[in-house]
Design a protein around this motif. Structure first.
Motif, PDB file in Angstrom:
ATOM      1  N   PHE A 174     -39.307  20.909 -35.957  1.00 15.48           N
ATOM      2  CA  PHE A 174     -37.986  20.999 -35.337  1.00 15.48           C
ATOM      3  C   PHE A 174     -37.702  19.700 -34.584  1.00 15.48           C
ATOM      4  CE2 PHE A 174     -40.699  22.722 -31.932  1.00 15.48           C
ATOM      5  CZ  PHE A 174     -40.229  22.039 -30.814  1.00 15.48           C
ATOM      6  N   ILE A 175     -36.441  19.315 -34.612  1.00 15.39           N
ATOM      7  CA  ILE A 175     -35.975  18.139 -33.884  1.00 15.39           C
ATOM      8  C   ILE A 175     -34.665  18.518 -33.205  1.00 15.39           C
ATOM      9  CG2 ILE A 175     -35.120  15.768 -34.069  1.00 15.39           C
ATOM     10  CD1 ILE A 175     -36.928  15.430 -36.543  1.00 15.39           C
ATOM     11  N   PHE A 176     -34.565  18.215 -31.921  1.00 13.21           N
ATOM     12  CA  PHE A 176     -33.335  18.389 -31.158  1.00 13.21           C
ATOM     13  C   PHE A 176     -32.886  17.002 -30.700  1.00 13.21           C
ATOM     14  CE2 PHE A 176     -34.843  22.623 -31.065  1.00 13.21           C
ATOM     15  CZ  PHE A 176     -33.795  23.458 -30.705  1.00 13.21           C
ATOM     16  N   ILE A 177     -31.614  16.711 -30.890  1.00  9.02           N
ATOM     17  CA  ILE A 177     -31.080  15.400 -30.541  1.00  9.02           C
ATOM     18  C   ILE A 177     -29.757  15.577 -29.796  1.00  9.02           C
ATOM     19  CG2 ILE A 177     -30.288  13.171 -31.429  1.00  9.02           C
ATOM     20  CD1 ILE A 177     -31.759  13.906 -34.070  1.00  9.02           C
ATOM     21  N   LYS A 178     -29.619  14.876 -28.670  1.00 11.63           N
ATOM     22  CA  LYS A 178     -28.323  14.827 -28.002  1.00 11.63           C
ATOM     23  C   LYS A 178     -27.503  13.728 -28.659  1.00 11.63           C
ATOM     24  CE  LYS A 178     -29.484  16.527 -23.425  1.00 11.63           C
ATOM     25  NZ  LYS A 178     -29.319  16.299 -21.975  1.00 11.63           N
ATOM     26  N   GLU A 179     -26.277  14.068 -29.085  1.00 11.03           N
ATOM     27  CA  GLU A 179     -25.410  13.090 -29.748  1.00 11.03           C
ATOM     28  C   GLU A 179     -23.992  13.218 -29.227  1.00 11.03           C
ATOM     29  OE1 GLU A 179     -25.644  13.431 -33.985  1.00 11.03           O
ATOM     30  OE2 GLU A 179     -27.670  12.620 -34.048  1.00 11.03           O
ATOM     31  N   SER A 180     -23.395  12.089 -28.912  1.00 15.74           N
ATOM     32  CA  SER A 180     -22.032  12.103 -28.380  1.00 15.74           C
ATOM     33  C   SER A 180     -21.000  12.519 -29.432  1.00 15.74           C
ATOM     34  CB  SER A 180     -21.678  10.732 -27.804  1.00 15.74           C
ATOM     35  OG  SER A 180     -21.800   9.746 -28.783  1.00 15.74           O
ATOM     36  N   GLU A 181     -21.350  12.466 -30.701  1.00 16.88           N
ATOM     37  CA  GLU A 181     -20.409  12.802 -31.768  1.00 16.88           C
ATOM     38  C   GLU A 181     -20.191  14.303 -31.928  1.00 16.88           C
ATOM     39  OE1 GLU A 181     -23.284  10.893 -32.586  1.00 16.88           O
ATOM     40  OE2 GLU A 181     -22.230   9.059 -32.074  1.00 16.88           O
ATOM     41  N   ARG A 196     -28.489  19.319 -33.403  1.00 18.34           N
ATOM     42  CA  ARG A 196     -27.790  18.309 -32.622  1.00 18.34           C
ATOM     43  C   ARG A 196     -26.958  19.020 -31.567  1.00 18.34           C
ATOM     44  NH1 ARG A 196     -24.674  16.143 -37.322  1.00 18.34           N
ATOM     45  NH2 ARG A 196     -23.423  15.171 -35.708  1.00 18.34           N
ATOM     46  N   VAL A 197     -26.998  18.498 -30.342  1.00 20.02           N
ATOM     47  CA  VAL A 197     -26.255  19.085 -29.232  1.00 20.02           C
ATOM     48  C   VAL A 197     -25.484  17.981 -28.514  1.00 20.02           C
ATOM     49  CG1 VAL A 197     -27.922  20.980 -28.915  1.00 20.02           C
ATOM     50  CG2 VAL A 197     -28.196  18.868 -27.605  1.00 20.02           C
ATOM     51  N   PRO A 198     -24.411  18.351 -27.783  1.00 21.33           N
ATOM     52  CA  PRO A 198     -23.680  17.343 -27.013  1.00 21.33           C
ATOM     53  C   PRO A 198     -24.521  16.802 -25.857  1.00 21.33           C
ATOM     54  CG  PRO A 198     -22.560  19.491 -26.937  1.00 21.33           C
ATOM     55  CD  PRO A 198     -23.816  19.668 -27.700  1.00 21.33           C
ATOM     56  N   PRO A 199     -24.201  15.618 -25.356  1.00 21.49           N
ATOM     57  CA  PRO A 199     -24.961  15.013 -24.260  1.00 21.49           C
ATOM     58  C   PRO A 199     -25.035  15.872 -23.000  1.00 21.49           C
ATOM     59  CG  PRO A 199     -23.499  13.401 -25.227  1.00 21.49           C
ATOM     60  CD  PRO A 199     -23.153  14.725 -25.848  1.00 21.49           C
ATOM     61  N   SER A 200     -24.042  16.703 -22.771  1.00 21.26           N
ATOM     62  CA  SER A 200     -24.018  17.544 -21.571  1.00 21.26           C
ATOM     63  C   SER A 200     -24.959  18.753 -21.672  1.00 21.26           C
ATOM     64  CB  SER A 200     -22.599  18.045 -21.304  1.00 21.26           C
ATOM     65  OG  SER A 200     -22.142  18.820 -22.400  1.00 21.26           O
ATOM     66  N   TYR A 201     -25.480  19.020 -22.870  1.00 20.11           N
ATOM     67  CA  TYR A 201     -26.356  20.181 -23.084  1.00 20.11           C
ATOM     68  C   TYR A 201     -27.726  19.916 -22.449  1.00 20.11           C
ATOM     69  CZ  TYR A 201     -28.093  24.295 -25.514  1.00 20.11           C
ATOM     70  OH  TYR A 201     -28.599  25.536 -25.805  1.00 20.11           O
ATOM     71  N   CYS A 202     -28.237  20.868 -21.719  1.00 22.61           N
ATOM     72  CA  CYS A 202     -29.551  20.736 -21.080  1.00 22.61           C
ATOM     73  C   CYS A 202     -30.646  21.127 -22.080  1.00 22.61           C
ATOM     74  CB  CYS A 202     -29.610  21.618 -19.840  1.00 22.61           C
ATOM     75  SG  CYS A 202     -31.169  21.470 -18.951  1.00 22.61           S
TER      76      CYS A 202
END
Length: 97
Positions: free
Chosen positions: A32-39, A60-66
């Motif tokens: 598994f890979i989780f990445i914060k991305e502004s897109e 992929r999650v938004p930058p505001s996601y903890c």
């Protein structure tokens, strides 16, 4: 049999990136890979297959996601239909990929 999860990184309260492995009911280890991305504006999950033949999921999650253990396990549970995780020492995801 319980579902197992292993983190490659020392987890903090909010990570920009998380990678590790999991296996469900004694099956094969997957990545598994989780990445914060502004897109992205919401949570986006995609099943993946790496060149080694190992499969897994990229979320992929938004930058505001903890991103922390709790949020990672909650999202993985939702997408993989797992009710609970047991943290173990599993294989390194980089070696599996």
């Amino acid at each position: 049999m319980a579902s197992e999860i292993s983190y490659d990184l020392i987890m903090d309260e909010d990570m920009p990136f998380v990678e590790g492995t999991y296996r469900i009911n004694g099956g094969d280890w997957q990545v598994f890979i989780f990445i914060k991305e502004s897109e992205v504006t919401g949570v986006v999950a995609k099943n993946s297959n790496w060149s080694s033949g190992v499969s897994g999921i990229v979320i992929r999650v938004p930058p505001s996601y903890c991103l922390n253990k709790q949020s990672v396990e909650t999202l993985l549970s939702e997408f993989l239909d797992v009710s609970a995780w047991i943290e173990v020492k599993g294989p390194d995801s980089m070696q599996l990929r």
